[in-house]
Design a protein around this motif. Structure first.
Motif, PDB file in Angstrom:
ATOM      1  N   LEU A  47       0.531  -1.063   0.140  1.00  0.00           N
ATOM      2  CA  LEU A  47       0.114  -0.104  -0.144  1.00  0.00           C
ATOM      3  C   LEU A  47       0.845   1.368   0.121  1.00  0.00           C
ATOM      4  CD1 LEU A  47      -3.013  -0.930   2.855  1.00  0.00           C
ATOM      5  CD2 LEU A  47      -2.479  -0.827   0.391  1.00  0.00           C
ATOM      6  N   ALA A  48       0.103   1.989  -0.638  1.00  0.00           N
ATOM      7  CA  ALA A  48       0.711   3.622   0.060  1.00  0.00           C
ATOM      8  C   ALA A  48      -0.216   4.412   0.396  1.00  0.00           C
ATOM      9  CB  ALA A  48       1.423   4.497  -1.562  1.00  0.00           C
ATOM     10  N   VAL A  49       0.176   5.760   1.066  1.00  0.00           N
ATOM     11  CA  VAL A  49      -0.661   6.911   1.328  1.00  0.00           C
ATOM     12  C   VAL A  49       0.140   7.632   0.944  1.00  0.00           C
ATOM     13  CG1 VAL A  49      -1.138   7.916   3.291  1.00  0.00           C
ATOM     14  CG2 VAL A  49      -0.613   6.045   3.861  1.00  0.00           C
ATOM     15  N   ARG A  50      -1.138   8.945  -0.084  1.00  0.00           N
ATOM     16  CA  ARG A  50      -0.768   9.469  -0.860  1.00  0.00           C
ATOM     17  C   ARG A  50      -1.037  11.036  -0.187  1.00  0.00           C
ATOM     18  NH1 ARG A  50      -2.668   9.640  -7.104  1.00  0.00           N
ATOM     19  NH2 ARG A  50      -0.796  11.353  -6.717  1.00  0.00           N
ATOM     20  N   ALA A  54       1.674  20.513  -2.413  1.00  0.00           N
ATOM     21  CA  ALA A  54       2.240  22.002  -2.704  1.00  0.00           C
ATOM     22  C   ALA A  54       1.206  22.636  -3.799  1.00  0.00           C
ATOM     23  CB  ALA A  54       3.718  21.213  -3.964  1.00  0.00           C
ATOM     24  N   THR A  55       0.323  22.012  -4.183  1.00  0.00           N
ATOM     25  CA  THR A  55      -0.818  22.707  -4.501  1.00  0.00           C
ATOM     26  C   THR A  55      -2.057  22.314  -3.726  1.00  0.00           C
ATOM     27  OG1 THR A  55      -1.000  20.602  -6.384  1.00  0.00           O
ATOM     28  CG2 THR A  55       0.437  22.509  -6.864  1.00  0.00           C
ATOM     29  N   GLN A  56      -2.985  24.053  -4.280  1.00  0.00           N
ATOM     30  CA  GLN A  56      -4.475  23.961  -4.373  1.00  0.00           C
ATOM     31  C   GLN A  56      -5.458  22.516  -5.330  1.00  0.00           C
ATOM     32  OE1 GLN A  56      -5.228  25.162  -1.018  1.00  0.00           O
ATOM     33  NE2 GLN A  56      -7.116  23.786  -1.230  1.00  0.00           N
ATOM     34  N   SER A  57      -4.519  22.728  -5.989  1.00  0.00           N
ATOM     35  CA  SER A  57      -5.879  22.174  -6.811  1.00  0.00           C
ATOM     36  C   SER A  57      -5.248  19.603  -6.435  1.00  0.00           C
ATOM     37  CB  SER A  57      -4.644  21.993  -8.089  1.00  0.00           C
ATOM     38  OG  SER A  57      -3.478  21.749  -9.049  1.00  0.00           O
ATOM     39  N   ALA A  58      -4.394  19.496  -5.901  1.00  0.00           N
ATOM     40  CA  ALA A  58      -4.107  18.363  -5.427  1.00  0.00           C
ATOM     41  C   ALA A  58      -5.517  17.847  -5.474  1.00  0.00           C
ATOM     42  CB  ALA A  58      -3.536  18.496  -4.895  1.00  0.00           C
ATOM     43  N   ASP A  59      -6.305  18.262  -3.835  1.00  0.00           N
ATOM     44  CA  ASP A  59      -7.408  17.932  -3.050  1.00  0.00           C
ATOM     45  C   ASP A  59      -8.456  17.440  -3.975  1.00  0.00           C
ATOM     46  OD1 ASP A  59      -5.705  19.055  -1.548  1.00  0.00           O
ATOM     47  OD2 ASP A  59      -7.736  20.290  -0.205  1.00  0.00           O
ATOM     48  N   ALA A  60      -8.453  17.920  -5.433  1.00  0.00           N
ATOM     49  CA  ALA A  60      -9.920  17.897  -6.306  1.00  0.00           C
ATOM     50  C   ALA A  60      -8.859  16.660  -7.013  1.00  0.00           C
ATOM     51  CB  ALA A  60     -10.116  19.004  -7.219  1.00  0.00           C
ATOM     52  N   LEU A  61      -7.784  16.214  -7.149  1.00  0.00           N
ATOM     53  CA  LEU A  61      -6.871  15.429  -8.310  1.00  0.00           C
ATOM     54  C   LEU A  61      -7.389  14.239  -7.477  1.00  0.00           C
ATOM     55  CD1 LEU A  61      -4.277  17.404  -9.906  1.00  0.00           C
ATOM     56  CD2 LEU A  61      -6.143  17.361 -10.346  1.00  0.00           C
ATOM     57  N   LEU A  62      -7.149  13.862  -5.909  1.00  0.00           N
ATOM     58  CA  LEU A  62      -6.904  12.946  -5.392  1.00  0.00           C
ATOM     59  C   LEU A  62      -8.537  12.417  -5.123  1.00  0.00           C
ATOM     60  CD1 LEU A  62      -4.659  13.690  -2.170  1.00  0.00           C
ATOM     61  CD2 LEU A  62      -4.483  12.177  -4.609  1.00  0.00           C
ATOM     62  N   SER A  90      -8.909  16.740   8.550  1.00  0.00           N
ATOM     63  CA  SER A  90      -9.900  16.222   9.664  1.00  0.00           C
ATOM     64  C   SER A  90      -9.057  18.017  10.615  1.00  0.00           C
ATOM     65  CB  SER A  90      -9.164  15.196  10.779  1.00  0.00           C
ATOM     66  OG  SER A  90      -7.741  15.213   9.892  1.00  0.00           O
ATOM     67  N   GLU A  91      -9.211  18.075  11.524  1.00  0.00           N
ATOM     68  CA  GLU A  91      -8.649  18.916  12.839  1.00  0.00           C
ATOM     69  C   GLU A  91      -6.626  19.420  12.610  1.00  0.00           C
ATOM     70  OE1 GLU A  91      -8.091  21.013  17.188  1.00  0.00           O
ATOM     71  OE2 GLU A  91      -9.567  19.193  15.982  1.00  0.00           O
ATOM     72  N   ARG A  92      -6.335  17.171  12.240  1.00  0.00           N
ATOM     73  CA  ARG A  92      -5.224  16.949  11.836  1.00  0.00           C
ATOM     74  C   ARG A  92      -4.630  17.695  11.294  1.00  0.00           C
ATOM     75  NH1 ARG A  92      -0.236  16.600  13.591  1.00  0.00           N
ATOM     76  NH2 ARG A  92       0.410  14.977  14.798  1.00  0.00           N
ATOM     77  N   PHE A  93      -5.308  17.394   9.529  1.00  0.00           N
ATOM     78  CA  PHE A  93      -5.180  17.646   8.396  1.00  0.00           C
ATOM     79  C   PHE A  93      -5.846  17.936   7.421  1.00  0.00           C
ATOM     80  CE2 PHE A  93      -2.953  16.244   4.242  1.00  0.00           C
ATOM     81  CZ  PHE A  93      -1.879  16.803   3.937  1.00  0.00           C
ATOM     82  N   PRO A  94      -6.009  19.229   7.160  1.00  0.00           N
ATOM     83  CA  PRO A  94      -7.458  19.787   6.502  1.00  0.00           C
ATOM     84  C   PRO A  94      -7.417  19.451   5.712  1.00  0.00           C
ATOM     85  CG  PRO A  94      -5.695  21.460   6.873  1.00  0.00           C
ATOM     86  CD  PRO A  94      -4.850  20.155   7.608  1.00  0.00           C
ATOM     87  N   ARG A  95      -7.359  18.324   4.658  1.00  0.00           N
ATOM     88  CA  ARG A  95      -6.992  17.912   3.091  1.00  0.00           C
ATOM     89  C   ARG A  95      -7.931  16.100   3.233  1.00  0.00           C
ATOM     90  NH1 ARG A  95      -1.853  21.119   0.169  1.00  0.00           N
ATOM     91  NH2 ARG A  95      -3.635  20.848  -1.300  1.00  0.00           N
ATOM     92  N   PRO A  96      -8.182  16.731   1.856  1.00  0.00           N
ATOM     93  CA  PRO A  96      -8.296  14.738   1.914  1.00  0.00           C
ATOM     94  C   PRO A  96      -6.831  14.465   1.747  1.00  0.00           C
ATOM     95  CG  PRO A  96      -8.313  15.764  -0.052  1.00  0.00           C
ATOM     96  CD  PRO A  96      -8.662  17.151   1.167  1.00  0.00           C
ATOM     97  N   TRP A  97      -6.791  12.681   1.480  1.00  0.00           N
ATOM     98  CA  TRP A  97      -6.202  11.772   1.583  1.00  0.00           C
ATOM     99  C   TRP A  97      -6.294  10.297   0.871  1.00  0.00           C
ATOM    100  CZ3 TRP A  97      -4.964   7.743   5.258  1.00  0.00           C
ATOM    101  CH2 TRP A  97      -5.412   8.409   5.999  1.00  0.00           C
ATOM    102  N   LEU A  98      -4.748   9.579   0.802  1.00  0.00           N
ATOM    103  CA  LEU A  98      -5.707   8.429  -0.647  1.00  0.00           C
ATOM    104  C   LEU A  98      -4.840   7.378   0.546  1.00  0.00           C
ATOM    105  CD1 LEU A  98      -6.391   9.186  -3.540  1.00  0.00           C
ATOM    106  CD2 LEU A  98      -7.839   8.388  -2.145  1.00  0.00           C
TER     107      LEU A  98
END
Length: 305
Positions: A47-50, A54-62, A90-98
């Motif tokens: 597995l990998a965590v992404r 570095a870019t605001q657009s990364a959220d929508a791309l993920l 989340s409060e810990r990290f305010p962006r989506p991730w995969l």
């Protein structure tokens, strides 16, 4: 510009996994790569965590990858990173991730394909499988896949800058390839699924041929010429014709002309990024220069004859 203000560390990722996917939190974790949009950390063996950094657009791309790649992956002959879990802000990290599957191999900018026949057939099989009509809700390209003439300013600026730096031996030959491509008829077929970003760092190799394709953040539907440009950028010398023979359906003359234009744009970008890397500038990657120069040499060879 770094948008994510939170430092991405092993401890942060473990905290995120504990909060949202605790069954994965104890797996071994190590940094895998720093991409344009995301950091990639290997999680266990498979597995990998992404995480965007570095870019605001990364959220929508993920989120786009999470929505579409599980549908495409079963039909593709090469391994790709298939999303398994979606991490929400989340409060810990305010962006989506995969959490995705891990794709083994070495990026082609560091380990180029050397088995020309096998690499050409493998790349053609992958793109033949991917280039299928996309549904109405498929995403559009950000800055590629439309009429090549729309990139005229980008091409002119890129060529002028590279020429001023002494990086282009024959700018007239480069211009001739692009102008011929821009004059070709536009794509009139259905919108096909495209990877959209097939440069050497997004293709993995093993044993001299291609073994995987990563980073589908630019996945969209449009003109296949955008992806077919990869033949000049990724393959060893003498393999482009074999690629065109193996790709189905066989591309028509106009599509090949447009593909050469997209390949010129890709090569110019790689030349600038490689130059920046050699001089230690932010965003530079010295390994991008050699394949970009080789691609431009192949593309302009016929013009010089």
């Amino acid at each position: 510009m770094t948008v994510t203000e939170v430092d991405i560390t092993e401890d942060l990722i473990r905290d995120l996994l504990c909060e949202q996917h605790p069954d994965l939190a104890d797996l071994p974790l190590k940094l895998g790569a720093l991409g344009w949009d995301n950091q990639v950390w290997r999680l266990g063996g498979d597995l990998a965590v992404r995480l965007p950094w570095a870019t605001q657009s990364a959220d929508a791309l993920l989120r786009k990858e999470h929505a579409w790649l599980p549908l495409l992956a079963p039909h593709l002959p090469l391994q790709i990173p298939v999303p398994q879990r979606l991490g929400e802000p989340s409060e810990r990290f305010p962006r989506p991730w995969l959490v995705t599957t891990w794709v083994p191999g070495e990026p082609a900018d560091r380990a180029p394909a050397t088995r020309a026949e096998d690499a050409a057939v493998t790349l053609a099989a992958f793109l033949t499988a991917l280039h299928r009509p996309a549904p109405d809700g498929a995403p559009a390209g950000r800055d590629r896949g439309g009429p090549l003439a729309d990139t005229a300013e980008r091409f002119t600026q890129g060529l002028a800058s590279a020429t001023e730096l002494g990086l282009i031996r024959d700018p007239d030959a480069v211009r001739a390839v692009w102008e011929d491509a821009a004059a070709a008829p536009d794509w009139a077929g259905p919108r096909l699924w495209l990877h959209g970003d097939l440069h050497p760092a997004n293709i993995l190799t093993a044993n001299g041929t291609f073994s995987g394709v990563i980073d589908f953040g630019d996945l969209f539907a449009g003109d296949p010429a955008c992806d077919l440009a990869a033949a000049w950028v990724l393959l060893p010398d003498g393999a482009v014709d074999r690629f065109h023979e193996a790709y189905q359906p066989s591309p028509d003359a106009a599509t090949l002309r447009r593909a050469r234009g997209w390949a010129v744009l890709r090569a110019l970008a790689g030349i600038h990024i490689g130059y920046a890397g050699l001089h230690g500038r932010p965003g530079g990657k010295p390994t991008w220069g050699p394949p970009a120069h080789a691609a431009l040499r192949r593309l302009t060879a016929a013009v010089r004859q």
